[in-house]
Design an enzyme around this catalytic site. Structure first.
Site, PDB file in Angstrom:
ATOM      1  N   ALA B 174      -1.381   8.932  -7.589  1.00 31.99           N
ATOM      2  CA  ALA B 174      -2.575   8.867  -6.732  1.00 31.99           C
ATOM      3  C   ALA B 174      -2.237   8.473  -5.294  1.00 31.99           C
ATOM      4  O   ALA B 174      -3.037   8.698  -4.388  1.00 31.99           O
ATOM      5  CB  ALA B 174      -3.596   7.895  -7.321  1.00 31.99           C
ATOM      6  N   ASP B 175      -1.037   7.902  -5.097  1.00 34.62           N
ATOM      7  CA  ASP B 175      -0.652   7.504  -3.739  1.00 34.62           C
ATOM      8  C   ASP B 175      -0.413   8.705  -2.828  1.00 34.62           C
ATOM      9  O   ASP B 175      -0.388   8.556  -1.602  1.00 34.62           O
ATOM     10  CB  ASP B 175       0.616   6.635  -3.760  1.00 34.62           C
ATOM     11  N   THR B 176      -0.179   9.879  -3.426  1.00 36.37           N
ATOM     12  CA  THR B 176      -0.032  11.065  -2.574  1.00 36.37           C
ATOM     13  C   THR B 176      -1.117  12.113  -2.843  1.00 36.37           C
ATOM     14  O   THR B 176      -1.036  13.211  -2.321  1.00 36.37           O
ATOM     15  CB  THR B 176       1.369  11.700  -2.705  1.00 36.37           C
TER      16      THR B 176
END
Lengths: 416, 409
Positions: B174-176
């Site tokens: 989810a960080d990218t």
């Protein structure tokens, strides 16, 4: 929760949406944020309407939940853009539009006289967003894709799956959703440009690029250490270290990983809990938590630690682990399924879900709400996705000034 | 300071760590905004203390993981643990258009940098607070990073084989995927400010954003049908064959999908129409679905003796969606399309050295990004202190000696 959607920062803008499948996510975000989005479908309905899951499992074009999700807050018209008359009508719509989003293969819009070059002559202010498998030009521009192929060709698929089986994709197709969000961001950046310089432009989105943006560490490992990161099931294999990230517990799975250095507090807190329950195991040997660096230990030792953790997790339920993690500041979360997400107390407390009325189904459905909350007001799905040709009269008669007779004629010739 | 670029003139204060916050601020930075990143040796950015390190030498300036997350910004060494540090941060905040933070809910408030305080001094401030599960609610205090989100958002549940536990994706997925929604929030906030003169606080729960990707519309499947959808391996109801097949070489694969009878017929032609393709059990789409295990074995036998690239080229020439499964080296070095689009930009900088940086999948025909390399910790402390904050030499030296300001290591 029925909310009054007062935050509409894109209210003054019109979007014509000719995109397909999950690329429709781009205009969905814009529509939920207040833009006047007109979804243009083929007469008889968009092919996306044949994608499931379906409302009460009834495979009908007006019951696709896939369609429902991707087209909230939009209006809808039907139009055959492969006919001359259809192209003329679309051009009239584009003349006054701020954004145009399409996801046909490169060259298709040009063959219809609807590519950026021709449309920008008609409307120099238009922001023309093309979402294609590999971008509008280049050696693979003519290649066809599916979600699986896009994930394969971007370095993501290779990293996912168990070692004894082929690479595996995420079962909710991701590539076009990711590309759709990049497209919306690019479109809104182009809007800032237009405000500054008074001109529209072409936004060329590649689905391959969009998925290539996802793996962040693995390309660095190749550049720094010439190691190829590979799939290791529920583990994360980077360089010489392999650590588990998805673990079984008593009643399901959890997400947790060993962190060290400035972030070792999480593991330390977990080990303290283990000690209280008499299962400290091999962690007893760690004295200096502050300077703990797992990279200084051999893999065998890490495996030993992980084995102790696994035994401990298996004794506890997801719920126990989540509650205790919150109390003790452990970076640990349950692996939730759609039901657990739907029933989450946190999401309920945040008023995440939005009730959307579906009068034709005599029902109200809870939709996933806004992707972010803002103090400026509520936003999210404002109304259900359009029915086939629902706004034909409103747009063609009301806005383009077509007469009833002309409408009937176009309907008869299957143009609308 | 940059004077060209889409967001030139826009001032952003970045008090973030990990992935989502930095990438949202990074989009503005890469397109010309002046982004000041507050960092400290005492509270290092997670990426600065994460492997791999250049040349295997671990220090705060050599982590490669900074490069995909912290481009184009000014690193301002400032210790927020000290009252004077917090006062300087406050000054920077009230002279900014946007403040982005990603520490746990309550931390900014504790530092006197909460929205209520900053907006009193600057009513049209736009503040973005990135957190795991939002600033409010019973789980808001749960600490964590992007890998927690794999559990919370159901990503692990939806990834893997139906006969086994979910394997998930080996990264803080989810960080990218979610930062772009945070950037959209910021762009909309600028629109709103243009129209109303008002600022806002954006409460960005990474979970709520991530749910757009998984389970996405399968949440509606539960809401109306009560069905708990789950992982399906590489099965797709819309194409058969639909899978990943072995090729010549070590761990080489090709992905292949035939969604229509036309694509199936083309696929058979490319394979030279072996006898098995004519068997009645593969005659229709539905029959191919029911017999897909056998179909996959047959196709694997054909692909196994060939290079992935060759299979891809033949299939694509015949109009069948097909692609080689690329690893990191392939993506960086062997993919002519990514090279054609100049997807990776190679930049050199002290500390991390020469690195390929990601650019943006959405290419704007006017106003391309000017991606700058990741700074060293405290590389721009003097610039920010003197040029942006107007400190005198004496003040600057005094604050350095007190450890309020930190210079490049």
């Amino acid at each position: 929760m029925q909310l009054s959607m007062s935050y509409k920062p894109l209210e003054r803008y019109r979007v014509i949406d000719l995109s397909q499948l999950e690329c429709q996510y781009c205009a969905k975000i814009m529509a939920d944020l207040g833009a006047d989005v007109i979804k243009v479908e083929k007469p008889g309905g968009d092919p996306s309407r044949s994608r499931g899951p379906f409302y009460h499992d009834r495979v009908e074009p007006e019951k696709s939940l896939f369609w429902f999700f991707l087209n909230t807050s939009k209006r809808g018209i039907t139009l055959d853009v492969e006919t001359k008359v259809g192209q003329g009508l679309l051009r009239r719509l584009l003349e006054k539009a701020d954004f145009f989003v399409e996801s046909f293969p490169p060259g298709y819009m040009e063959s219809l006289g609807l590519d950026y070059k021709q449309i920008s002559r008609l409307n120099p202010h238009i922001i023309y967003v093309s979402i294609t498998p590999f971008g509008l030009d280049g050696p693979y521009a003519g290649y066809k894709t599916t979600d699986l192929v896009s994930c394969a060709m971007s370095g993501l698929l290779y990293l996912i799956g168990d070692t004894d089986r082929p690479p595996v994709r995420i079962s909710v197709p991701q590539s076009r959703l990711i590309a759709g969000s990049h497209a919306a961001m690019g479109a809104l950046a182009a809007l800032r440009y237009r405000k500054k310089h008074g001109e529209g432009q072409l936004v060329d989105v590649s689905i391959q690029d969009a998925v290539a943006r996802v793996p962040y560490a693995e390309p660095i490992y190749w550049q720094f250490e010439h190691t190829i990161c590979r799939r290791e099931g529920n583990k994360n294999a980077r360089g010489s270290v392999v650590l588990t990230e998805a673990w079984p517990c008593k009643d399901g799975q959890i997400a947790f990983r060993i962190m060290s250095g400035a972030y070792s507090g999480s593991l330390k807190a977990l080990v303290e809990w283990m000690a209280e329950e008499g299962s400290i195991g091999s962690f007893a040997e760690i004295q200096d938590w502050k300077n703990l660096d797992f990279r200084k230990y051999p893999q065998q030792k890490l495996d030993e630690w992980e084995n102790d953790l696994r035994q401990f997790f298996l004794k506890h339920t997801k719920g126990e682990l989540e509650d205790e993690a919150q109390k003790r500041k452990i970076y640990l979360s349950p692996v939730n399924n759609p039901q657990e997400i739907f029933e989450s107390e946190q999401l309920a407390a945040r008023k995440f879900w939005v009730d959307v009325k579906h009068p034709e189904l005599r029902n109200t459905i809870s939709y996933p709400g806004a992707a972010f909350k803002t103090s400026a007001g509520e936003w999210g799905p404002r109304r259900r996705a359009p029915l086939i040709g629902e706004h034909n009269q409103e747009i063609y008669e009301g806005e383009l000034g077509l007469t009833r007779e002309e409408m009937q004629l176009l309907k008869g010739r299957n143009v609308i | 300071m940059k004077d060209t670029g889409l967001f030139s003139g826009l001032k952003v204060l970045d008090i973030t760590t990990a992935g989502t916050g930095p990438l949202a601020a990074g989009f503005l930075a890469d397109y010309g905004a002046t982004v000041v990143l507050i960092e400290s040796k005492t509270r290092p950015n997670l990426n600065r203390v994460s492997a791999p390190y250049r040349g295997g030498v671990a220090n705060l300036n050599t982590s490669g993981l900074m490069t995909p997350f912290c481009t184009s910004r000014y690193s301002f060494g400032l210790n927020l643990g000290l009252p004077e540090g917090r006062e300087i941060a406050r000054k920077l905040a009230v002279s900014s258009d946007i403040v982005v933070s990603s520490y746990s809910p309550g931390v900014m408030e504790r530092w006197g940098l909460g929205y209520n305080e900053i907006s009193q001094a600057k009513p049209d401030i736009i503040m973005l607070g990135v957190s795991l599960q939002g600033q409010t609610g019973p789980r808001s205090s749960v600490p964590g990073f992007g890998f927690n989100m794999k559990g919370l958002s159901g990503l692990v549940h939806f990834t893997g084989w139906p006969d086994r536990d979910g394997c998930g994706v080996p990264m803080a997925y989810a960080d990218t995927t979610t930062p772009w929604l945070a950037a959209i929030a910021l762009l909309c906030a600028l629109e709103y400010r243009d129209d109303t003169g008002k600022g806002q606080f954006i409460d960005f729960s990474q979970l709520e954003a991530a749910l757009n990707f998984t389970p996405s519309y399968y949440l509606l499947d539960f809401a109306v049908n009560g069905r708990i959808a789950s992982r399906q391996g590489n099965y797709s109801p819309y194409a058969v064959p639909h899978g990943v097949y072995p090729c010549l070489g070590d761990d080489k694969w090709v992905a292949l999908a035939a969604g229509t009878d036309e694509e199936w017929n083309s696929l058979c032609k490319v394979m030279g129409e072996p006898a098995w393709t004519k068997e009645p059990k593969f005659a229709t789409f539905l029959l191919r679905q029911s017999n897909r295990e056998e179909l996959d074995i047959n196709i694997s036998q054909w692909t196994a003796s060939q290079k992935g690239e060759a299979v891809m080229e033949k299939m694509q020439a015949a109009g069948v969606p097909c692609g080689k499964v690329e690893n990191s080296q392939d993506v960086l070095e062997n993919d002519p399309q990514l090279r054609h689009r100049e997807y990776f930009k190679v930049l050199d900088h002290a500390g991390v050295g020469t690195v390929a940086y990601h650019s943006y999948p959405a290419k704007l025909s006017k106003g391309s990004p000017e991606i700058g390399p990741t700074p060293m910790l405290g590389e721009h402390t003097e610039f920010v202190a003197k040029e942006l904050l107007g400190m005198s030499d004496e003040q600057f030296v005094e604050l350095l000696s007190k450890g309020v300001l930190e210079m490049e290591l």
